[in-house]
Design a protein around this motif. Sequence first.
Motif, PDB file in Angstrom:
ATOM      1  N   VAL A 257       0.847  -1.192   0.000  1.00  0.00           N
ATOM      2  CA  VAL A 257       0.000   0.000   0.000  1.00  0.00           C
ATOM      3  C   VAL A 257       0.882   1.241   0.000  1.00  0.00           C
ATOM      4  O   VAL A 257       1.602   1.508   0.963  1.00  0.00           O
ATOM      5  N   ALA A 258       0.836   1.959  -1.051  1.00  0.00           N
ATOM      6  CA  ALA A 258       1.643   3.168  -1.136  1.00  0.00           C
ATOM      7  C   ALA A 258       0.999   4.303  -0.366  1.00  0.00           C
ATOM      8  O   ALA A 258       1.683   5.114   0.251  1.00  0.00           O
ATOM      9  N   ARG A 259      -0.293   4.322  -0.385  1.00  0.00           N
ATOM     10  CA  ARG A 259      -0.998   5.427   0.259  1.00  0.00           C
ATOM     11  C   ARG A 259      -2.445   5.008   0.406  1.00  0.00           C
ATOM     12  O   ARG A 259      -2.971   4.266  -0.434  1.00  0.00           O
ATOM     13  N   SER A 260      -3.095   5.453   1.469  1.00  0.00           N
ATOM     14  CA  SER A 260      -4.522   5.158   1.580  1.00  0.00           C
ATOM     15  C   SER A 260      -5.199   6.209   2.439  1.00  0.00           C
ATOM     16  O   SER A 260      -4.577   6.819   3.326  1.00  0.00           O
ATOM     17  N   THR A 261      -6.465   6.400   2.141  1.00  0.00           N
ATOM     18  CA  THR A 261      -7.263   7.332   2.937  1.00  0.00           C
ATOM     19  C   THR A 261      -8.660   6.759   3.096  1.00  0.00           C
ATOM     20  O   THR A 261      -9.123   5.998   2.243  1.00  0.00           O
ATOM     21  N   THR A 262      -9.279   7.124   4.199  1.00  0.00           N
ATOM     22  CA  THR A 262     -10.687   6.782   4.375  1.00  0.00           C
ATOM     23  C   THR A 262     -11.494   7.945   3.841  1.00  0.00           C
ATOM     24  O   THR A 262     -11.408   9.062   4.358  1.00  0.00           O
ATOM     25  N   THR A 263     -12.196   7.713   2.777  1.00  0.00           N
ATOM     26  CA  THR A 263     -12.888   8.812   2.109  1.00  0.00           C
ATOM     27  C   THR A 263     -14.281   9.058   2.671  1.00  0.00           C
ATOM     28  O   THR A 263     -14.792  10.160   2.572  1.00  0.00           O
ATOM     29  N   ASP A 264     -14.857   8.017   3.255  1.00  0.00           N
ATOM     30  CA  ASP A 264     -16.210   8.199   3.800  1.00  0.00           C
ATOM     31  C   ASP A 264     -16.486   7.089   4.802  1.00  0.00           C
ATOM     32  O   ASP A 264     -16.030   5.959   4.625  1.00  0.00           O
TER      33      ASP A 264
ATOM     34  N   ARG B 154      -1.542   1.306  -8.705  1.00  0.00           N
ATOM     35  CA  ARG B 154      -2.945   1.145  -9.080  1.00  0.00           C
ATOM     36  C   ARG B 154      -3.812   1.824  -8.041  1.00  0.00           C
ATOM     37  O   ARG B 154      -3.736   1.527  -6.850  1.00  0.00           O
ATOM     38  N   ASN B 155      -4.627   2.708  -8.495  1.00  0.00           N
ATOM     39  CA  ASN B 155      -5.505   3.432  -7.593  1.00  0.00           C
ATOM     40  C   ASN B 155      -6.843   2.702  -7.518  1.00  0.00           C
ATOM     41  O   ASN B 155      -7.462   2.447  -8.539  1.00  0.00           O
ATOM     42  N   VAL B 156      -7.236   2.361  -6.305  1.00  0.00           N
ATOM     43  CA  VAL B 156      -8.506   1.637  -6.146  1.00  0.00           C
ATOM     44  C   VAL B 156      -9.379   2.337  -5.112  1.00  0.00           C
ATOM     45  O   VAL B 156      -8.899   2.838  -4.098  1.00  0.00           O
TER      46      VAL B 156
ATOM     47  N   LEU C 144     -15.632   3.808   3.169  1.00  0.00           N
ATOM     48  CA  LEU C 144     -15.109   3.856   1.801  1.00  0.00           C
ATOM     49  C   LEU C 144     -13.657   4.300   1.876  1.00  0.00           C
ATOM     50  O   LEU C 144     -13.323   5.223   2.608  1.00  0.00           O
ATOM     51  N   MET C 145     -12.849   3.615   1.132  1.00  0.00           N
ATOM     52  CA  MET C 145     -11.422   3.925   1.184  1.00  0.00           C
ATOM     53  C   MET C 145     -10.848   4.064  -0.229  1.00  0.00           C
ATOM     54  O   MET C 145     -11.391   3.510  -1.187  1.00  0.00           O
ATOM     55  N   ASN C 146      -9.801   4.812  -0.266  1.00  0.00           N
ATOM     56  CA  ASN C 146      -9.050   4.932  -1.516  1.00  0.00           C
ATOM     57  C   ASN C 146      -7.614   4.532  -1.224  1.00  0.00           C
ATOM     58  O   ASN C 146      -7.061   4.917  -0.203  1.00  0.00           O
ATOM     59  N   ALA C 147      -7.039   3.734  -2.101  1.00  0.00           N
ATOM     60  CA  ALA C 147      -5.662   3.299  -1.857  1.00  0.00           C
ATOM     61  C   ALA C 147      -4.892   3.215  -3.166  1.00  0.00           C
ATOM     62  O   ALA C 147      -5.475   3.037  -4.237  1.00  0.00           O
ATOM     63  N   GLU C 148      -3.616   3.371  -3.034  1.00  0.00           N
ATOM     64  CA  GLU C 148      -2.725   3.144  -4.174  1.00  0.00           C
ATOM     65  C   GLU C 148      -1.951   1.874  -3.880  1.00  0.00           C
ATOM     66  O   GLU C 148      -1.127   1.824  -2.961  1.00  0.00           O
TER      67      GLU C 148
END
Length: 560
Positions: free
Chosen positions: A392-399, A430-432, A415-419
């Motif tokens: 995981v290069a980077r991740s955030t909790t978006t919601d 890869r951005n998911v 909801l999360m966003n991660a690279e």
Amino acid sequence: MNFGSLFDNTTGGVPTGLAYGNHTTASTVIPGGAMSHIAAASLFSPPINTKSIYSSSGLSLALEQPERGTSMRNNNGAGGDIFDGSGKNRRSREEEHESRSGSDNVEGISGEDQDADDNKPPKKKRYHRHTPQQIQELESMFKECPHPDEKQRLELSKRLCLETRQVKFWFQNRRTQMKTQLERHENALLRQENDKLRAENMSIREAMRNPTCNICGGPAMLGDVSIEEHHLRVENARLKDELDRVFNLTGKFLGHHHNNHTSSLELGVGTNNNGGNFAFPPDFNGGLPPPQQATVINGVDQRSVLLDLALTAMDELLKLAQSDEPLWVKSLDGERDELNHEEYMRTFSSTKPNGLVTEASRTSGMVIINSLALVEKLMDSDRWTEMFPCIVARSTTTDVISGGMAGTRNGAIQLMNAELQVLSPLVRVRNVNFLRFCKQHAEGVWAVVDVSIDTVRENSGGSTVVIRRLPSGCVVQDMSNGYSKVTWVEHAEYDENQIHHLYRPLLRSGLCFGSQRWVATLQRQCECLAILMSSSVTSHDDTSISPGGRKSMLKLAQRM
DNA sequence: GGGCTAATCCCCG
DNA sequence: CGGGGATTAGCCC
């Protein structure tokens, strides 16, 4: 004066007047008899091999035929038989010229003589050719200097018994000729190039009429674009079908039915099973911060859609985690299980995604961490990123859809966003976007499931899904010795065309993002933490761990 | 008629 | 004034 007299005047020796003999007597054009020796020798001896000498010169081409008028005349001047062969005709022509030139001097070199005799028709040129010897000299001079100055021209004119203007004309014409030759040459090259391109064009047109596949060599039925479009259409139909089923499920679960939907929701769920064994309590939010305002897209509450998505994903994860053969088959190295895709499709009534490659693997391992701590790490995007730094290069909790119940992570949906990354320059990050759902299944048994959601929030419908995580995650069960058993399932699908070809085998075998990697990383990180915790946390002399790594691990250890 | 060549005309720098 | 482009005239094939 006429040519007759000129030729007859052999004492003068030189018919230099040739073109201008009308007014320029031998004495005026060729001053004195000084020229006569050279001229007689060089100008009037018949050319031995004219062709070999002048073959390279355009201007002298005419001189390749010494029997022509000029040469004939020169030969005659040298004492040859002017009536020999066709010479008679030429002679008569020359005589015409002579008679004309005798009085016509309009274009004559000596302009001052022009109106000497104005009762003759003006502007009639005499036909004249320079002698091969003169041409030879001029050519050799031209090779050295195409633009002779006045002095050079004067010297040349004296040497060749030509007027300076004649020399000037000759060089001018020679330059023009040279230019024309160059243009012709260039034209020939361009024509050649044009023919080549034309032929190439024809062959391409022909190839387009009968397209062949570069890979198999057989006839290509469709162009690449239409194949891609075809795949997209099939995939779109499949997604719509899944969407229909999910909406139906949502309707059942929430007590209402959605008949119409045109949402751009793309679901990563490969199954349509009802969650069944899990029911949301009425106060699903569990007293935690209320979920964000419900997003309604095209009349559909997105939150309820996400709830159902979470449930079905969790159901699939549990089944995948708990089933054995024939759904799972041991890999060759025995370190992981590989999904039997056919059995999977039977079990979950799934359809094979068209144009995409699926990867699914399962790995179990004992990890020195308890279930609560692991769940906490997984549900915190920062800790999750620190736990799997190489993935995981980077991740955030978006919601946060739901914070969980009773102060725990049970029932938490976010909801999360991660690279996601592979530590290789060949594979881009890869951005998911995915939904993560945590649920406690029993005392000391937890599960955290991820499932991709693309374009749910943006409702753009235009994003390109490169990698999509189908229900993946872990089931963790506490053991008595401080360890817990972690079963990790990783299930993803890729557009193989967007993956570097060198990594396709790795992706297929799950070596890039597969379960084995998650478990191995988890074990390694937890072991390091355990070592740090059991030994002196303040020990700073362990040079085998980088300062940054130590700092990161200490941070993690302190949170545990 | 077209190519070649010597020569001319005319424009331009 | 000289260079260069356009043109002409004459000859040949």
